[in-house]
Write a protein that holds these residues in place. Sequence first.
Motif, PDB file in Angstrom:
ATOM      1  N   GLN A  30       0.834  -1.187   0.000  1.00  0.00           N
ATOM      2  CA  GLN A  30       0.000   0.000   0.000  1.00  0.00           C
ATOM      3  C   GLN A  30       0.880   1.252   0.000  1.00  0.00           C
ATOM      4  O   GLN A  30       2.040   1.207   0.420  1.00  0.00           O
ATOM      5  CB  GLN A  30      -0.915   0.008   1.225  1.00  0.00           C
ATOM      6  CG  GLN A  30      -1.877  -1.169   1.284  1.00  0.00           C
ATOM      7  CD  GLN A  30      -2.923  -1.114   0.178  1.00  0.00           C
ATOM      8  OE1 GLN A  30      -3.160  -0.076  -0.416  1.00  0.00           O
ATOM      9  NE2 GLN A  30      -3.545  -2.250  -0.106  1.00  0.00           N
TER      10      GLN A  30
ATOM     11  N   ARG B 160      -7.987  -6.223  -0.522  1.00  0.00           N
ATOM     12  CA  ARG B 160      -8.552  -4.922  -0.885  1.00  0.00           C
ATOM     13  C   ARG B 160      -7.429  -3.966  -1.257  1.00  0.00           C
ATOM     14  O   ARG B 160      -6.438  -3.858  -0.548  1.00  0.00           O
ATOM     15  CB  ARG B 160      -9.350  -4.359   0.294  1.00  0.00           C
ATOM     16  CG  ARG B 160     -10.074  -3.047   0.037  1.00  0.00           C
ATOM     17  CD  ARG B 160     -10.925  -2.716   1.264  1.00  0.00           C
ATOM     18  NE  ARG B 160     -11.753  -1.539   1.069  1.00  0.00           N
ATOM     19  CZ  ARG B 160     -11.403  -0.313   1.437  1.00  0.00           C
ATOM     20  NH1 ARG B 160     -10.223  -0.110   2.011  1.00  0.00           N
ATOM     21  NH2 ARG B 160     -12.210   0.710   1.232  1.00  0.00           N
TER      22      ARG B 160
ATOM     23  N   ASN C 296      -6.784   0.073  -2.233  1.00  0.00           N
ATOM     24  CA  ASN C 296      -7.348   1.427  -2.238  1.00  0.00           C
ATOM     25  C   ASN C 296      -6.212   2.377  -2.581  1.00  0.00           C
ATOM     26  O   ASN C 296      -5.287   2.556  -1.789  1.00  0.00           O
ATOM     27  CB  ASN C 296      -7.950   1.758  -0.871  1.00  0.00           C
ATOM     28  CG  ASN C 296      -8.743   3.053  -0.893  1.00  0.00           C
ATOM     29  OD1 ASN C 296      -8.553   3.898  -1.761  1.00  0.00           O
ATOM     30  ND2 ASN C 296      -9.635   3.219   0.068  1.00  0.00           N
ATOM     31  N   TYR C 297      -6.265   2.989  -3.777  1.00  0.00           N
ATOM     32  CA  TYR C 297      -5.120   3.771  -4.253  1.00  0.00           C
ATOM     33  C   TYR C 297      -5.581   5.092  -4.854  1.00  0.00           C
ATOM     34  O   TYR C 297      -6.571   5.146  -5.586  1.00  0.00           O
ATOM     35  CB  TYR C 297      -4.342   2.979  -5.301  1.00  0.00           C
ATOM     36  CG  TYR C 297      -3.035   3.621  -5.702  1.00  0.00           C
ATOM     37  CD1 TYR C 297      -1.977   3.698  -4.811  1.00  0.00           C
ATOM     38  CD2 TYR C 297      -2.865   4.157  -6.978  1.00  0.00           C
ATOM     39  CE1 TYR C 297      -0.777   4.285  -5.170  1.00  0.00           C
ATOM     40  CE2 TYR C 297      -1.666   4.741  -7.347  1.00  0.00           C
ATOM     41  CZ  TYR C 297      -0.625   4.805  -6.441  1.00  0.00           C
ATOM     42  OH  TYR C 297       0.557   5.394  -6.790  1.00  0.00           O
TER      43      TYR C 297
ATOM     44  N   GLU D  72     -11.643  -6.490  -3.659  1.00  0.00           N
ATOM     45  CA  GLU D  72     -12.158  -5.147  -3.938  1.00  0.00           C
ATOM     46  C   GLU D  72     -11.022  -4.242  -4.400  1.00  0.00           C
ATOM     47  O   GLU D  72      -9.926  -4.277  -3.841  1.00  0.00           O
ATOM     48  CB  GLU D  72     -12.808  -4.565  -2.683  1.00  0.00           C
ATOM     49  CG  GLU D  72     -13.422  -3.192  -2.879  1.00  0.00           C
ATOM     50  CD  GLU D  72     -14.098  -2.669  -1.613  1.00  0.00           C
ATOM     51  OE1 GLU D  72     -14.756  -1.618  -1.678  1.00  0.00           O
ATOM     52  OE2 GLU D  72     -13.952  -3.329  -0.554  1.00  0.00           O
TER      53      GLU D  72
ATOM     54  N   ILE E 182     -10.336  -0.136  -5.319  1.00  0.00           N
ATOM     55  CA  ILE E 182     -10.821   1.243  -5.290  1.00  0.00           C
ATOM     56  C   ILE E 182      -9.705   2.137  -5.813  1.00  0.00           C
ATOM     57  O   ILE E 182      -8.558   2.029  -5.382  1.00  0.00           O
ATOM     58  CB  ILE E 182     -11.204   1.673  -3.860  1.00  0.00           C
ATOM     59  CG1 ILE E 182     -12.269   0.738  -3.284  1.00  0.00           C
ATOM     60  CG2 ILE E 182     -11.698   3.117  -3.837  1.00  0.00           C
ATOM     61  CD1 ILE E 182     -12.552   0.976  -1.808  1.00  0.00           C
TER      62      ILE E 182
ATOM     63  N   ALA F 261     -13.024   7.281  -7.578  1.00  0.00           N
ATOM     64  CA  ALA F 261     -13.558   7.286  -6.209  1.00  0.00           C
ATOM     65  C   ALA F 261     -13.672   8.679  -5.603  1.00  0.00           C
ATOM     66  O   ALA F 261     -14.390   8.864  -4.623  1.00  0.00           O
ATOM     67  CB  ALA F 261     -12.691   6.396  -5.311  1.00  0.00           C
TER      68      ALA F 261
END
Length: 235
Positions: free
Chosen positions: A58, A138, A140-141, A156, A158, A177
């Motif tokens: 991440q 998951r 998220n970026y 997931e 995002i 997003a």
Amino acid sequence: MRNDGVTIKGTKEGLLIILDGELDFPVILRKLEEKITRVENFFAGAQAILDLSGRLVQPEQLEQLEHLISSQHGIEIIRIINQGCLDEKGEREAMEGAIVEDGLRNGNGNRNRRVTLNENEEQLSTLIIKRTLRSGQRVNYDGNVVILGDVNPGAEVIASGDIVVMGAFRGVAHAGAKGNEKAIITAFSLQPTQLRIANIITRPPDEENSEPNQPEVAKIKDGMVIIESSLNFSN
């Protein structure tokens, strides 16, 4: 030099730091610090390539690695493998037609890596993941996400930009997003459990459909998320 998940060796370009793909991130971070500290005087001022192949890292974890290696121990990271920084072959395969500006940080400490998908659009950084996402994982970026693998049911993704999957997408996707209605979601086989672009959500029909036989693109048109063949795609 090897120490339970952290390998550091010399190359023509400088040090090559390889991090194990299976160990938990806090464990890797601790072992890396122990290894560098043990021979800190020898490594000080060196240049290094950071190899994250096989790891799903991440953005905040990458920040911690860069801080540990560069800020705390004076090792200059000149290249990162598999974290928005593929080799030339990987860039051509994953981002054909894109313009990639190399560089990790500028003089102000800000990340320089940008991928320009369109001259008239805002430049966004791109995260490239060379693995399949399994159920429960998951991503998220803040930028575009390119996945060189599948996204399985229960996974997931995002992204504030586009989502591009070089495989089958069967999970949950949210592109744009932060409200970007021009964002797209595309995959070789697009079979999501849920698609969302900006604030508009769509689900697949209840009846079973045959698997797509060509790549497809999801985008917003007339206030709705539609899916069309990538052969017919136009912004």
